[in-house]
Design an enzyme around this catalytic site. Sequence first.
Site, mmCIF file in Angstrom:
data_model
loop_
_atom_site.group_PDB
_atom_site.id
_atom_site.type_symbol
_atom_site.label_atom_id
_atom_site.label_comp_id
_atom_site.label_asym_id
_atom_site.label_seq_id
_atom_site.Cartn_x
_atom_site.Cartn_y
_atom_site.Cartn_z
ATOM 1 N N GLU A 161 -42.211 9.279 -30.533
ATOM 2 C CA GLU A 161 -42.354 10.815 -29.882
ATOM 3 C C GLU A 161 -41.588 11.531 -31.282
ATOM 4 O O GLU A 161 -41.092 11.019 -32.015
ATOM 5 C CB GLU A 161 -41.512 11.058 -28.711
ATOM 6 C CG GLU A 161 -40.228 10.370 -28.605
ATOM 7 C CD GLU A 161 -38.943 10.764 -29.685
ATOM 8 O OE1 GLU A 161 -39.055 12.066 -30.170
ATOM 9 O OE2 GLU A 161 -38.583 9.732 -30.249
ATOM 10 N N GLY A 301 -36.238 8.178 -34.169
ATOM 11 C CA GLY A 301 -37.307 8.425 -33.169
ATOM 12 C C GLY A 301 -38.657 8.131 -34.067
ATOM 13 O O GLY A 301 -38.680 7.138 -35.061
ATOM 14 N N GLU A 302 -39.686 8.834 -33.642
ATOM 15 C CA GLU A 302 -40.975 8.534 -34.256
ATOM 16 C C GLU A 302 -41.708 7.289 -33.954
ATOM 17 O O GLU A 302 -42.695 7.047 -34.526
ATOM 18 C CB GLU A 302 -40.932 8.599 -35.953
ATOM 19 C CG GLU A 302 -40.367 9.718 -36.546
ATOM 20 C CD GLU A 302 -40.381 9.824 -37.868
ATOM 21 O OE1 GLU A 302 -40.916 8.870 -38.594
ATOM 22 O OE2 GLU A 302 -39.550 10.683 -38.613
ATOM 23 N N GLY A 303 -40.993 6.412 -32.977
ATOM 24 C CA GLY A 303 -41.590 4.816 -32.922
ATOM 25 C C GLY A 303 -41.058 4.119 -33.845
ATOM 26 O O GLY A 303 -41.563 2.943 -33.844
#
Length: 334
Positions: A161, A301-303
């Site tokens: 996300e 984050g960001e995966g």
Amino acid sequence: MRFESLSRVAALADTLPVADEVARAAAARRQDSLTKPPGSLGRLEEIALFMAAWRGTERPRADRAQALVFAGNHGICAQGVNPFPQEVTAQMVANFQAGSAAINQLCRVNGAELSVIALDLDRPTADFTTAPAMSGAEVLEAMNRGAAAIDPQADILTLGEMGIGNSTISAALCAALFGGEVADWVGRGTGSDDAGLRRKIDAITRGLERHMGCAPLETLAALGGREQAAICGAVLAARAARIPVILDGFICTAAVAPLFVADPRLLDHCLVGHLSLEPGHRKLLAAMGRTAILDFDMRLGEGSGAALALGIVRSALACHNGMATFADAGIGGA
């Protein structure tokens, strides 16, 4: 898969595919026959059996990996809970699309096909201290967009996300769903100072007072974000296709916490990629009875943690599928 009613989501646990215990047992027999002491590969063996059960085969593969990153903006930022403006969400989405972020590099080296889906960034959710963040219809729309993004041919899915303010909504969701002191769920996110932490705690406390007594998916509507709803939709669509999922860190795990509280079985096909430095993540995993694959002091984050954990899953399957059995190797005692 299409979602028409939030009230019917929990009931999906009775109709969605379940783990194939025959395939798991066959994979376990293979593990016990490989040229190693039983159990000596530890969690790599557990991951191989998990993959076998969800892919329905003794010798599963993860050749086709899909990575999805969902992005959204949040009205709670009006309460001064984040040191960066919401414009950064769109700027980071552009960075992802240009191939220049950490998640791009991790997907590239670990062999995942990345897609980034921006969810109405020009239309933030409502400030949950004054109103529900989303209507039920908005949650369903985001869930359906998440479900539609799934590649049904994928062997495994990683989720991530992006959204300025979403560490605040994640802490709010966890506090609402699991209780405890608000401060124990709140971290610094993208770099909040002490005053910023106090603003987060105050905003969440006021939000919880306003939205007490909600059912799990109603809590997602009251406090959550579009990217979190999309993650829920993607997780459920992956389950329908028997695709195992690797969740990222705190925000991604918090996104699916409403599903867990609605019915823990809805997350049986999910692994957690890494333990985030956000203090709420350890508490959340304990509440969910989960252990992350990696603990690398990450909080990006960001995966990113999910993409990194994909390499571990592939390593587990390489050992499971590529090692010789004692019989194959002609080693005594087979």
